[in-house]
Design a protein around this motif. Structure first.
Motif, PDB file in Angstrom:
ATOM      1  N   GLU A   1       0.829  -1.209   0.000  1.00 49.49           N
ATOM      2  CA  GLU A   1       0.000   0.000   0.000  1.00 49.49           C
ATOM      3  C   GLU A   1       0.867   1.263   0.000  1.00 49.49           C
ATOM      4  N   LEU A   2       2.010   1.213   0.673  1.00 47.45           N
ATOM      5  CA  LEU A   2       2.942   2.340   0.650  1.00 47.45           C
ATOM      6  C   LEU A   2       3.469   2.565  -0.764  1.00 47.45           C
TER       7      LEU A   2
ATOM      8  N   ILE B   1      12.431   6.299  -5.280  1.00 44.53           N
ATOM      9  CA  ILE B   1      11.650   6.282  -4.047  1.00 44.53           C
ATOM     10  C   ILE B   1      10.772   5.038  -3.989  1.00 44.53           C
ATOM     11  N   ILE B   2      10.172   4.678  -5.080  1.00 42.21           N
ATOM     12  CA  ILE B   2       9.336   3.475  -5.130  1.00 42.21           C
ATOM     13  C   ILE B   2      10.177   2.242  -4.801  1.00 42.21           C
ATOM     14  N   ASN B   3      11.393   2.176  -5.336  1.00 38.73           N
ATOM     15  CA  ASN B   3      12.267   1.036  -5.051  1.00 38.73           C
ATOM     16  C   ASN B   3      12.669   0.971  -3.585  1.00 38.73           C
ATOM     17  N   VAL B   4      12.905   2.131  -2.964  1.00 37.08           N
ATOM     18  CA  VAL B   4      13.230   2.146  -1.536  1.00 37.08           C
ATOM     19  C   VAL B   4      12.057   1.590  -0.736  1.00 37.08           C
ATOM     20  N   LEU B   5      10.856   2.009  -1.069  1.00 35.48           N
ATOM     21  CA  LEU B   5       9.676   1.527  -0.346  1.00 35.48           C
ATOM     22  C   LEU B   5       9.465   0.027  -0.558  1.00 35.48           C
ATOM     23  N   LYS B   6       9.761  -0.468  -1.745  1.00 29.17           N
ATOM     24  CA  LYS B   6       9.628  -1.900  -2.012  1.00 29.17           C
ATOM     25  C   LYS B   6      10.590  -2.728  -1.166  1.00 29.17           C
TER      26      LYS B   6
END
Length: 105
Positions: free
Chosen positions: A28-29, A42-47
Motif C-alpha cells: 500500500e505504501l 523512491i518506489i524502489n526504496v519503499l519496495k
C-alpha cells in the motif's frame, strides 16, 4: 533521499506517504507513492522496506532512517551480527531465490 531543508524536496519520501492510512502494508505504501508520481528511486526504496506491515508513519520513518544510517556508514552489522551489502537489496532476493519464489519483495 532528501531529509534536510536545503535539499531537493522532490527527492523526499515523506510527501509520498501523506495519503496513506495506517496500519498499512508495504504494498500500500508503494501504491501510494506510485499514485503520487514518485520517482522510481523512491518506489524502489519503499519496495525494500523490511516489514510487510506498518502500524504508523513513525514506524516507516524509523525503518527508512535505519536504512539510511546503515547505507551511509558503509554497511553496519545487522541485529544478528552479519554485515550485509545493501547496494543490491532486493536483486539478490530475486536472482538467488529458491525455485518457485521469484517475486520481488
Amino acid at each position: 533521499m532528501a531529509f534536510g531543508t536545503a535539499e531537493d524536496p522532490g527527492l523526499s519520501i515523506t510527501p509520498h506517504l501523506d495519503s496513506v492510512d495506517y496500519p498499512s502494508t508495504r504494498e500500500e505504501l508503494v501504491e501510494a507513492a506510485e499514485d503520487s508520481e514518485a520517482p522510481v528511486s523512491i518506489i524502489n526504496v519503499l519496495k525494500c522496506l523490511p516489514r510487510t506491515e506498518y502500524a504508523s508513519r513513525e514506524d516507516v520513518m524509523r525503518d527508512l532512517a535505519e536504512a539510511a544510517r546503515r547505507f551511509a556508514r558503509g554497511g553496519l552489522q545487522d541485529d544478528d551480527g552479519v554485515r550485509r551489502d545493501r547496494r543490491n537489496i532486493g536483486r539478490d532476493l530475486v536472482e538467488n531465490a529458491p525455485e518457485g519464489s521469484t517475486r520481488h519483495p
